[in-house]
Design an enzyme around this catalytic site. Sequence first.
Site, mmCIF file in Angstrom:
data_model
loop_
_atom_site.group_PDB
_atom_site.id
_atom_site.type_symbol
_atom_site.label_atom_id
_atom_site.label_comp_id
_atom_site.label_asym_id
_atom_site.label_seq_id
_atom_site.Cartn_x
_atom_site.Cartn_y
_atom_site.Cartn_z
ATOM 1 N N ASP A 250 24.664 -4.694 47.500
ATOM 2 C CA ASP A 250 23.812 -4.638 48.674
ATOM 3 C C ASP A 250 23.628 -6.088 49.122
ATOM 4 O O ASP A 250 23.923 -7.037 48.374
ATOM 5 C CB ASP A 250 22.475 -3.950 48.376
ATOM 6 C CG ASP A 250 21.796 -3.471 49.662
ATOM 7 O OD1 ASP A 250 22.190 -3.937 50.759
ATOM 8 O OD2 ASP A 250 20.877 -2.639 49.584
HETATM 9 C C1 BGC Z 1 20.388 -2.404 53.122
HETATM 10 C C2 BGC Z 1 21.717 -1.694 53.152
HETATM 11 C C3 BGC Z 1 22.513 -2.158 54.338
HETATM 12 C C4 BGC Z 1 22.687 -3.669 54.268
HETATM 13 C C5 BGC Z 1 23.478 -4.244 55.436
HETATM 14 C C6 BGC Z 1 20.551 -3.920 53.218
HETATM 15 O O1 BGC Z 1 19.303 -4.520 53.387
HETATM 16 O O2 BGC Z 1 19.700 -2.079 51.927
HETATM 17 O O3 BGC Z 1 21.526 -0.308 53.193
HETATM 18 O O4 BGC Z 1 23.752 -1.502 54.371
HETATM 19 O O5 BGC Z 1 21.392 -4.271 54.288
HETATM 20 O O6 BGC Z 1 22.768 -4.184 56.614
#
Ligand code: BGC
Length: 765
Positions: free
Chosen positions: A231
């Site tokens: 993530d």
């Molecule tokens: C989120 C993800 C997301 C990523 C990119 C993160 O903060 O938890 O679900 O895909 O950001 O935007």
Amino acid sequence: MAQNIKKLVQQLSLEEKTRLCGGEDWWHTRAVEGSGIPAVMFSDGPHGLRKQPQHSDHLGINESIKAVCFPTACAFTSSFDRSLIRALGEALGEECQAEDIAVLLGPAVNIKRSPLCGRNFEYMSEDPYLVGEIAAAYINGVQSKHVGTSLKHYAANNQEFRRTTVSAEIDERTLREIYLAGFEAAVKKSQPWTLMCSYNRLNGLHASENPKLLTEILRNEWGFEGFVMSDWFAVNNRAAALKAGLDLEMPYSLGHNDRALFEAVQSGVVPEVLLNIACERILTKVFEYADNRIKAEFDRDKHHALAAQIEKESAVLLKNEVVGGGPLLPLKKDAKIAFIGEYAENPRFQGGGSSHINPHKVSSALEAAKAAGISGISYAKGFPGDSDTAVEEDIAAAVAAAKAADAAVIFAGLPDVFESEGYDRSHIRMPDCQNVLIAAVAEVQPNTVVVLHNGSPVEMPWLDKVPGVLEMYLGGQAVGEAAVSILFGDTNPSGKLAESFPVSLEDNPSHLNFPGDGTTALYREGVFVGYRYYDYKKTKVLFPFGHGLSYTAFTYTNLRLSKTSITDTERLTVTVDVTNTGKIAGKEIVQLYVADKTGTTGRPIRELKGFEKIDLAPGETKTASFTLDKRSFAYYHTGLPGWYCAPGDYEISVAASSRDIRLSARVTLSTGVLLPFHVDLNTTITALLADPRTRDLAQKEIIEKLGGNAKEESGTPAASREEIETRQRHFREFMESPLRYIYMCTPIPYEEIVKLIGRFNGLTN
Ligand code: BGC
């Protein structure tokens, strides 16, 4: 290209390889100059494209391209419709191809442990079976267009509070049965190209550097073939992460972690072969995308229509009481109807954070009613859609409009700030201004319907006062069209709840331990999440898991099992006939629950193990068919360790909700699996008699050698009732005695017991 990837990686320098395992920028992987390795782009996800051509972020702050906002996962999962969700995936895959996106960052499949989790609108359900089925359909749809998905957030990211550091403390059985099972099914049924590890720790260890999660379970047990990405900024220690099985760090670290990885490989802390494998995994998918580009069109209007269709199939009619001779809904198109509440004009249709879509258009209920030629609509704002500020004049105007109409429809729900990625809710109440307004309108207008726009359950203090409630959830950009279509009967509602609606927050099983102290979150309710808890405890709920009404009615008859006894390696087919007994066509979601009746402790009352959505014309009967296998009956036994079916009876029920069981039948299951059993001085007689391997010896060497007084049945004909009862009590106490002191109450000497233990273990090991 794919077949040469190993060779290609061998030709790269150490620096090139370490750089390949990190992002180039917010959304891209890295190209390697002169090697033919291209960069590819990722985009959020999950219910539409958030392609950010310029200023990037992971919070949904900066502008992304105009796209189509489909219903969010809390809504679309309520469709219980695998083929519809596959169609959603296909549409998203086409959009990705048209926009040159290699991987869509979704679906998000974390279990809804508490209704407070700020991100529940993006998640699917409290039930892992439903999650696995819906996620697999979504992934198979997207990936049929040669675009990857990223199954997220692996694992146990069930709250936003301290999501980047908190440790989810979960016992092994609960982890396997509840928090991993949806991921497991999705991996096995659809092989997502990528999987995104979560921010949080699991039992103390960051998910990004957890070898048990990322390698042992994911690859060795489930057979995952894609690559694991982090993530955004979830990497804690780059070298440890790579060793654990994290292939790609996203988004980038300004070179910091690339250098750390380079040095770790150079110094031998990370074996180079692991780096090579990570590169191969990433490149396999990069080239799978690059080599299979298809000409696709991003037809926004066509996808808007699909968004409307999905929402129509997903909205859940929670309540529809008879008023004045018939059910309140559907409303008559020529009646005078007051639309009340700002969401009639500006619907709330998506949540905040990284999934935030820039919709190319939004249909409101007011516009949709106008477009459908429904002319008797009046409108009063009633309350603001973005805050909890009551305006007396607005309430008065709404009450007047309701009074003057034949029926009132209140478009209510949660303002944006009430729920979002990044923080959790602290309560599950709707804004007071809305609760007050609903009560005031219901007071003057008996034909009042509340239409809800929310990402997660809310308390409904006014529920007894209104005859109709329609749950639209955060229904995507076409939510207004879908609401009008259902309210006026062009669509017969067919969604069912993928989560329980508690009466109040305090009823939720995680309540005592959510969200924890900021360091740890203790999952003390174990496997008793959602309906598994409410049904076991017979707790009153507002609406149970699986509940949803229709404008027609269905009966279930003729439940058949292919066998009445099976082994745990066999499959069981279950069929039931479902008839539409009403006057209009409709769809019924038939749910199959399995209940363990073997006497094993700690098992939920019933668990969802199958569902089918069937479409029935008036008077028509169709057969719903389900196939059950070992996993439908099993629980995770930590002693094996593995999935285990206790021998004995199981009840199979077909149901219209977890609390509306229509028909049940029993099957007896046998197993050849013997649980590990080590006998020692603390083993009880009961345990020895319960196990088939030790039963005979225990009977012969212990029970049969008991002196008259110790025997349960040893009362003489002349013994009084009291004497018999005393003996029986002693016998039961004796049965619970450990071997270590039975020499005190039997003629068996201690040395004999020690020898016996050896004989028992000879039988069990
Ligand atoms: C989120 C993800 C997301 C990523 C990119 C993160 O903060 O938890 O679900 O895909 O950001 O935007």
